[in-house]
Design an enzyme around this catalytic site. Structure first.
Site, PDB file in Angstrom:
ATOM      1  N   GLU A 283      10.423  -4.654   4.824  1.00  0.00           N
ATOM      2  CA  GLU A 283      10.542  -6.057   4.407  1.00  0.00           C
ATOM      3  C   GLU A 283      10.240  -6.212   2.917  1.00  0.00           C
ATOM      4  O   GLU A 283      10.987  -6.842   2.163  1.00  0.00           O
ATOM      5  CB  GLU A 283       9.556  -6.938   5.188  1.00  0.00           C
ATOM      6  CG  GLU A 283       9.831  -7.065   6.671  1.00  0.00           C
ATOM      7  CD  GLU A 283       9.103  -6.019   7.503  1.00  0.00           C
ATOM      8  OE1 GLU A 283       8.819  -4.911   6.984  1.00  0.00           O
ATOM      9  OE2 GLU A 283       8.830  -6.309   8.678  1.00  0.00           O
TER      10      GLU A 283
ATOM     11  N   LYS B  71       9.025  -0.862  14.576  1.00  0.00           N
ATOM     12  CA  LYS B  71       9.646  -0.524  13.291  1.00  0.00           C
ATOM     13  C   LYS B  71      10.732   0.529  13.497  1.00  0.00           C
ATOM     14  O   LYS B  71      11.820   0.432  12.934  1.00  0.00           O
ATOM     15  CB  LYS B  71       8.600   0.057  12.327  1.00  0.00           C
ATOM     16  CG  LYS B  71       7.659  -0.939  11.689  1.00  0.00           C
ATOM     17  CD  LYS B  71       6.797  -0.229  10.642  1.00  0.00           C
ATOM     18  CE  LYS B  71       5.558  -1.031  10.299  1.00  0.00           C
ATOM     19  NZ  LYS B  71       4.620  -0.321   9.431  1.00  0.00           N
TER      20      LYS B  71
ATOM     21  N   HIS C  85      -6.023 -32.890  17.597  1.00  0.00           N
ATOM     22  CA  HIS C  85      -4.882 -33.667  18.093  1.00  0.00           C
ATOM     23  C   HIS C  85      -3.773 -32.753  18.586  1.00  0.00           C
ATOM     24  O   HIS C  85      -2.624 -33.175  18.730  1.00  0.00           O
ATOM     25  CB  HIS C  85      -4.370 -34.586  16.980  1.00  0.00           C
ATOM     26  CG  HIS C  85      -5.398 -35.612  16.591  1.00  0.00           C
ATOM     27  ND1 HIS C  85      -5.518 -36.822  17.233  1.00  0.00           N
ATOM     28  CD2 HIS C  85      -6.383 -35.557  15.670  1.00  0.00           C
ATOM     29  CE1 HIS C  85      -6.526 -37.495  16.696  1.00  0.00           C
ATOM     30  NE2 HIS C  85      -7.079 -36.741  15.755  1.00  0.00           N
TER      31      HIS C  85
ATOM     32  N   GLY D 113      -5.024  -1.780   4.872  1.00  0.00           N
ATOM     33  CA  GLY D 113      -4.198  -2.899   4.401  1.00  0.00           C
ATOM     34  C   GLY D 113      -4.840  -4.255   4.655  1.00  0.00           C
ATOM     35  O   GLY D 113      -4.944  -5.099   3.767  1.00  0.00           O
ATOM     36  N   ARG D 114      -5.323  -4.478   5.876  1.00  0.00           N
ATOM     37  CA  ARG D 114      -5.877  -5.799   6.220  1.00  0.00           C
ATOM     38  C   ARG D 114      -7.259  -6.028   5.619  1.00  0.00           C
ATOM     39  O   ARG D 114      -7.821  -7.107   5.727  1.00  0.00           O
ATOM     40  CB  ARG D 114      -5.894  -5.967   7.746  1.00  0.00           C
ATOM     41  CG  ARG D 114      -6.578  -4.848   8.491  1.00  0.00           C
ATOM     42  CD  ARG D 114      -6.252  -4.897   9.976  1.00  0.00           C
ATOM     43  NE  ARG D 114      -6.783  -3.747  10.699  1.00  0.00           N
ATOM     44  CZ  ARG D 114      -6.157  -2.590  10.855  1.00  0.00           C
ATOM     45  NH1 ARG D 114      -4.971  -2.403  10.289  1.00  0.00           N
ATOM     46  NH2 ARG D 114      -6.696  -1.609  11.548  1.00  0.00           N
TER      47      ARG D 114
ATOM     48  N   LYS E 208       0.842  -1.203   0.000  1.00  0.00           N
ATOM     49  CA  LYS E 208       0.000   0.000   0.000  1.00  0.00           C
ATOM     50  C   LYS E 208       0.876   1.252   0.000  1.00  0.00           C
ATOM     51  O   LYS E 208       0.688   2.147  -0.795  1.00  0.00           O
ATOM     52  CB  LYS E 208      -0.919  -0.037   1.228  1.00  0.00           C
ATOM     53  CG  LYS E 208      -1.855   1.134   1.319  1.00  0.00           C
ATOM     54  CD  LYS E 208      -2.840   0.970   2.463  1.00  0.00           C
ATOM     55  CE  LYS E 208      -3.577   2.276   2.711  1.00  0.00           C
ATOM     56  NZ  LYS E 208      -4.522   2.194   3.804  1.00  0.00           N
TER      57      LYS E 208
ATOM     58  N   GLU F 184      -5.098  -6.671  14.657  1.00  0.00           N
ATOM     59  CA  GLU F 184      -4.578  -5.353  14.291  1.00  0.00           C
ATOM     60  C   GLU F 184      -5.705  -4.311  14.359  1.00  0.00           C
ATOM     61  O   GLU F 184      -5.463  -3.136  14.630  1.00  0.00           O
ATOM     62  CB  GLU F 184      -3.944  -5.385  12.889  1.00  0.00           C
ATOM     63  CG  GLU F 184      -3.053  -4.189  12.608  1.00  0.00           C
ATOM     64  CD  GLU F 184      -2.182  -4.337  11.368  1.00  0.00           C
ATOM     65  OE1 GLU F 184      -1.010  -4.737  11.488  1.00  0.00           O
ATOM     66  OE2 GLU F 184      -2.680  -4.058  10.256  1.00  0.00           O
TER      67      GLU F 184
HETATM   68  O1  F6P Z   1       2.875  -3.542   9.863  1.00  0.00           O
HETATM   69  C1  F6P Z   1       1.584  -3.118   9.687  1.00  0.00           C
HETATM   70  C2  F6P Z   1       1.182  -2.801   8.285  1.00  0.00           C
HETATM   71  O2  F6P Z   1       1.145  -1.428   8.136  1.00  0.00           O
HETATM   72  C3  F6P Z   1      -0.141  -3.455   7.985  1.00  0.00           C
HETATM   73  O3  F6P Z   1      -1.215  -2.753   8.439  1.00  0.00           O
HETATM   74  C4  F6P Z   1      -0.069  -3.611   6.521  1.00  0.00           C
HETATM   75  O4  F6P Z   1      -1.002  -4.554   6.090  1.00  0.00           O
HETATM   76  C5  F6P Z   1       1.348  -4.065   6.344  1.00  0.00           C
HETATM   77  O5  F6P Z   1       2.058  -3.315   7.304  1.00  0.00           O
HETATM   78  C6  F6P Z   1       1.925  -3.887   4.983  1.00  0.00           C
HETATM   79  O6  F6P Z   1       1.918  -2.543   4.556  1.00  0.00           O
HETATM   80  P1  F6P Z   1       2.116  -2.150   3.054  1.00  0.00           P
HETATM   81  O7  F6P Z   1       1.027  -2.745   2.242  1.00  0.00           O
HETATM   82  O8  F6P Z   1       2.103  -0.654   3.025  1.00  0.00           O
HETATM   83  O9  F6P Z   1       3.455  -2.690   2.607  1.00  0.00           O
END
Ligand code: F6P
Length: 537
Positions: A188, A485, A360, A242-243, A182, A329
């Protein structure tokens, strides 16, 4: 459970989905009171404000309109005075056209070969929803037919092992990389994107990137800066959390590449059906509202902080991990939407595994240890039926025998009197007793195709919103992920300075200093400026 009238009133059906909440620790009076609670919390008004595009995500000053992502083409949904549905469909049309080109082989890679494999890079909401839907569709016969000869993989973790596992067995010549973010700033995702850009360009030359990398983002400026042609970027908007973004290009692009757009459109229609239901059905017949109110009942009134999500379908194995993010979240908050510390705990601890595997594993605790309200999710018709001649029941009936039995085992338990009658030795009676009265609900879906998967997703998304509205929190921001972060940024700088200039570890507490020093000393054989190295698997 013996009161038929009560049980009957605790079964709700909509569009083929059946919710049975008769095993909740709730009477008809409880439901009446929960309805009054919803009224006192202005639940209906909150839902209306969400659908009408008001900035209910007040700390980020944004609307919350994931319902617009699956609205029919002719729907009208406003955000900031603008009908957003035409923009949604522009992107969907673009995805349809692009995915058809890739799937038909008219869009080829740098060496002229069709792109049959896709790696979607993204994390959190840019990963978990698409992974859940992909995993659920993989064994649906119709979807599987359209996916023949193709692969879809997900690279999320910044751990280089995840890179190694993703590229193992793939040829850059036939691979398309979709960078999903987003913000296009997530550490990452961006490092993984740079790593796969290197994987492609070291094999095929830097010009190949244009043919082998596309992007999904709200930040098209950064997409361009990264070196991806914005013609091959698929937009979404800041009114999509995002979620809550699996129904945007975040999920629709990779899933359409794998299964074709028509299958994904069915998924969107299933979600849209629940969107209509959620905003129009009376609360006593409204599945997401009932689910949400019962969650509040369990967490805030009965004091059960966790929820187990137990789908009796292997295809739903990634459902609980997805709901973990959507729920925790969204509702893992300590202050009200106005910033006042909550006088009660909000949020739920979500976990789960498909039945029968969970039985199990952790069901021991659920049956005799702590009380964990359970969601049992069952499917009437298996995606992949198996019948063996001579067996008592089909394989799916065997699975579903457990789906039907477990809720009653939790509800009724087993008394010492019953055990005595079974001649259980006295010393084992306490160990074999089940207290019972443990709440669960059952959700039965007619099948598990793309449409049903959309229904399930939207039911849980809205359930979580209901919980947040009643708790009076902002379910649509996530400030709690920021602190970790920023501390990682400090560590990253230290690692760089220590590795390149031999700087001592400074500015951290004793514990972190000791651990960091140990880590650096034990890996001091790594050269200060190593050449590019990609996994060799
Ligand atoms: O770490 C939280 C977050 O901001 C989430 O809410 C989001 O889904 C994820 O990181 C990834 O963010 P992006 O789509 O901006 O890479």
């Amino acid at each position: 459970m013996n009161d038929k009238e009560r049980c009957q009133s605790m079964m709700v059906e909509f569009d083929g989905m059946l919710l049975d909440y008769s095993r909740q620790r709730a009477t008809l009076e409880t439901m009446d009171k929960l309805d009054k609670l919803a009224e006192a919390a202005s639940l209906k008004q909150h839902i209306n404000r969400m659908y009408s595009g008001e900035h209910i995500n007040s700390t980020e000053n944004r609307s919350v309109l994931h319902v617009a992502l699956r609205a029919p083409r002719d729907a009208v949904i406003y955000s900031d005075g603008k009908n957003v549905v035409p923009d949604v469909w522009n992107v969907l049309d673009k995805i349809k056209a692009f995915s058809e080109k890739v799937r038909s082989g008219s869009w080829v890679g740098a060496t002229g070969k069709p792109l049959k494999d896709v790696i979607a890079i993204g994390i959190g909401g840019s990963f978990l929803g698409p992974l859940f839907v992909h995993t659920a569709l993989q064994t649906d016969p119709e979807a599987a037919e359209f996916a023949k000869g193709r692969q879809l993989r997900f690279l999320a973790n910044v751990d280089p092992i995840d890179v190694a596992r993703n590229i193992a067995g793939l040829n850059p010549e036939t691979t398309l990389v979709v960078v999903v973010s987003k913000t296009f700033t997530t550490a990452e995702t961006m490092l993984n994107a740079r790593t796969l850009r290197e994987w492609i360009s070291s094999a095929l030359g830097p010009c190949a990137v244009a043919k082998h990398m596309v992007a999904v983002s709200t930040n098209l400026t950064l997409v361009e800066k990264f070196g991806i042609d914005t013609n091959n970027a698929f937009a979404f908007w800041d009114w999509v959390g995002g979620r809550y973004s699996v129904c945007s290009a975040v999920g629709v692009l990779p899933l359409s590449l794998q299964y074709g757009f028509p299958i994904v459109e069915k998924f969107l229609k299933g979600a849209s059906s629940i969107d209509q239901h959620f905003c129009s059905a009376p609360f006593e017949k409204n599945i997401p509202v009932l689910l949400g109110l019962l969650s509040v009942w369990n967490v805030s009134f009965l004091g059960y902080p966790a929820r187990a999500i137990l789908p009796y379908s292997q295809a739903l194995e990634k459902f609980a991990p997805h709901i973990q993010q959507v729920s925790m979240e969204s509702n893992g908050k300590g202050v009200s939407i106005d910033g006042v510390p909550l006088p009660y705990e909000a949020g739920e601890i979500d976990f789960g595994e498909p039945g029968t595997n969970g039985q199990h594993s952790f069901y021991q605790l659920i049956h005799q240890g702590r009380v964990i309200p359970c969601d049992f999710i069952g499917i009437v018709k298996s995606q992949q039926p198996v019948y063996l001649k001579g067996e008592l029941v089909s394989n799916h009936d065997e699975l579903m025998s457990n789906f039907f039995a477990q809720p009653d085992a939790l509800a009724y338990g087993k008394t010492s009197e019953q055990l005595l009658k079974e001649n259980v030795p006295q010393h084992l009676i306490p160990h074999k007793t089940f207290s019972g009265n443990r709440p669960s609900l059952s959700l039965l879906l007619p099948s598990l195709n793309a449409y049903n998967i959309g229904q399930l997703l939207a039911s849980y998304e809205h359930r979580i919103a209901v919980e947040g509205f009643v708790w009076g929190i902002n379910s649509f921001d996530q400030w709690g992920v920021e602190l970790g972060k920023s501390l990682a940024t400090q560590v990253r700088k230290q690692l760089h300075a220590s590795r390149t200039k031999g700087d001592p570890v400074e500015g951290f507490n004793f514990s972190t200093t000791t651990l960091l020093t140990r880590y650096l000393e034990a890996s001091s054989d790594i050269p200060a400026d190593p050449p590019t190295l990609l996994p060799r698997i």
